[in-house]
Write a protein that holds these residues in place. Structure first.
Motif, mmCIF file in Angstrom:
data_model
loop_
_atom_site.group_PDB
_atom_site.id
_atom_site.type_symbol
_atom_site.label_atom_id
_atom_site.label_comp_id
_atom_site.label_asym_id
_atom_site.label_seq_id
_atom_site.Cartn_x
_atom_site.Cartn_y
_atom_site.Cartn_z
ATOM 1 N N PHE A 77 0.979 -1.335 0.084
ATOM 2 C CA PHE A 77 -0.115 -0.049 0.073
ATOM 3 C C PHE A 77 0.829 1.167 -0.032
ATOM 4 N N ALA A 78 0.782 1.872 -0.859
ATOM 5 C CA ALA A 78 1.617 3.317 -1.245
ATOM 6 C C ALA A 78 1.060 4.522 -1.614
ATOM 7 N N ALA A 79 1.526 5.520 -1.110
ATOM 8 C CA ALA A 79 1.032 6.897 -1.665
ATOM 9 C C ALA A 79 1.039 7.041 -3.175
ATOM 10 N N SER A 80 0.055 7.587 -3.756
ATOM 11 C CA SER A 80 -0.142 7.655 -5.121
ATOM 12 C C SER A 80 1.030 8.194 -5.859
ATOM 13 N N SER A 81 1.683 9.463 -5.380
ATOM 14 C CA SER A 81 2.678 9.946 -5.717
ATOM 15 C C SER A 81 3.944 9.435 -5.842
ATOM 16 N N LEU A 82 3.895 8.043 -5.633
ATOM 17 C CA LEU A 82 5.128 7.142 -5.858
ATOM 18 C C LEU A 82 4.897 6.228 -6.991
ATOM 19 N N GLN A 83 3.495 6.310 -7.556
ATOM 20 C CA GLN A 83 3.169 5.410 -8.466
ATOM 21 C C GLN A 83 4.121 4.989 -9.677
ATOM 22 N N PRO A 84 4.851 6.145 -10.536
ATOM 23 C CA PRO A 84 5.629 5.922 -11.424
ATOM 24 C C PRO A 84 7.046 5.006 -11.046
ATOM 25 N N VAL A 85 7.603 5.463 -9.869
ATOM 26 C CA VAL A 85 8.862 4.967 -9.398
ATOM 27 C C VAL A 85 8.612 3.491 -8.934
ATOM 28 N N LEU A 86 7.382 3.381 -8.141
ATOM 29 C CA LEU A 86 7.182 2.009 -7.549
ATOM 30 C C LEU A 86 6.744 0.897 -8.598
ATOM 31 N N GLU A 87 6.151 1.245 -9.607
ATOM 32 C CA GLU A 87 5.789 0.426 -10.869
ATOM 33 C C GLU A 87 6.987 -0.027 -11.533
ATOM 34 N N GLU A 88 8.069 0.859 -11.531
ATOM 35 C CA GLU A 88 9.448 0.528 -12.109
ATOM 36 C C GLU A 88 10.205 -0.479 -11.129
ATOM 37 N N VAL A 89 10.512 -0.035 -9.870
ATOM 38 C CA VAL A 89 10.694 -0.853 -9.084
ATOM 39 C C VAL A 89 10.299 -2.233 -8.649
ATOM 40 N N ALA A 90 8.908 -2.196 -8.990
ATOM 41 C CA ALA A 90 8.378 -3.718 -8.495
ATOM 42 C C ALA A 90 8.716 -4.559 -10.011
ATOM 43 N N GLU A 91 8.787 -3.921 -10.888
ATOM 44 C CA GLU A 91 9.212 -4.849 -12.172
ATOM 45 C C GLU A 91 10.505 -5.042 -12.080
ATOM 46 N N VAL A 92 11.518 -4.434 -11.691
ATOM 47 C CA VAL A 92 13.124 -4.830 -11.366
ATOM 48 C C VAL A 92 12.807 -5.870 -10.441
ATOM 49 N N TYR A 93 11.977 -5.712 -9.294
ATOM 50 C CA TYR A 93 12.081 -6.708 -8.101
ATOM 51 C C TYR A 93 11.721 -8.195 -8.659
ATOM 52 N N ALA A 94 10.649 -8.002 -9.546
ATOM 53 C CA ALA A 94 10.144 -9.327 -9.941
ATOM 54 C C ALA A 94 10.996 -10.267 -10.704
ATOM 55 N N ILE A 95 11.917 -9.207 -11.709
ATOM 56 C CA ILE A 95 12.911 -9.875 -12.607
ATOM 57 C C ILE A 95 13.948 -10.404 -11.816
#
Length: 256
Positions: free
Chosen positions: A35-53
């Motif tokens: 659960f994260a603040a909406s202002s973090l959306q662009p960076v967390l989407e990228e971080v989540a993708e990197v973490y999954a890989i």
């Protein structure tokens, strides 16, 4: 930071048994719910993708205003990690023993800006600018000024600069800071108060609020006491890696 890292390592071994918190085994088939603040959306989407890989673990993001997310967690919504856009809402969860307090750490910082439509004239000097006059019969877009962190910071800044009383009747409040940005993008508001990381090619920075005009903008993160503690701790450690911080910097965030 060294002591914090030592604690996280111990946490993974002992599963917080001393705190009475159940620690589900990290199952890579089950995503980590953040659960994260909406202002973090662009960076967390990228971080989540990197973490999954790199780690083979999926991240499910639930993004909204920090106040909305905190209330959902209070009502029992399943979250493994919470990242707030201010300390107040994390404090509220801590007061109800809903977070693992020892894991709490600031993961990013930000700045507050005034944006306007791209065709508007030269940048504004807030110290000598009548925002109410510029607004006319239109509205200033802001996140909820008594609940959402961006709105709270914005109200503090306007009060500090002596502008609040004049503009308060002309504020269009939104559920989160990204929604305030969209009002300007769509031409429904001439100005909005948002974070420096919320820039869009269709708007420009009209002014930067002085740091001393509002509380420091920090993003505290903490593992949820009732979530998948072990997996959440792993992801929280990943958020603090130098390589991950570079992703935050790329999106305009700074290191607290």
């Amino acid at each position: 930071m060294r002591s914090f890292t030592i604690f996280l390592n111990a946490l993974q071994i002992w599963c917080l048994s001393a705190l009475g918190v159940g620690c589900a085994p990290a199952n890579q088939d089950d995503p980590i719910t953040v659960f994260a603040a909406s202002s973090l959306q662009p960076v967390l989407e990228e971080v989540a993708e990197v973490y999954a890989i790199t780690n083979g673990q999926r991240i499910t993001l639930s993004l909204a205003g920090s106040s909305t997310l905190a209330r959902q967690i209070e009502q029992g919504a399943p979250a493994d990690l919470f990242i707030s856009a201010n300390r107040g809402w994390m404090d509220a969860l801590a007061a109800k023993n809903l977070i693992v307090e020892a894991t709490r750490v600031d993961v990013a910082a930000n700045r507050l800006i005034l944006i306007s439509r791209a065709q508007n004239p030269a940048p504004i000097d807030l110290s000598g600018f009548s925002l109410a006059t510029a607004l006319g019969d239109q509205r200033l877009a802001m996140a909820l000024v008594d609940a959402v962190p961006a709105g709270i910071y914005g109200k503090q800044a306007l009060k500090h600069l002596g502008l609040w009383e004049a503009v308060a009747p002309s504020i269009a409040q939104t559920d989160n800071v990204r929604a305030a940005l969209r009002l300007v993008v769509r031409g429904e508001s001439p100005y909005a108060i948002v974070y420096a990381t919320d820039l869009d090619p269709r708007v420009r920075v009209a002014a930067i609020f002085p740091d001393e005009s509002h509380s420091p903008i920090r993003y505290p993160a903490a593992v949820m006491a009732g979530g998948n503690v072990e997996a959440a701790v792993d992801f929280l450690k990943f958020l603090q890696r130098d390589s991950t911080r570079e992703l935050f910097h790329k999106h305009g965030f700074t290191t607290p």
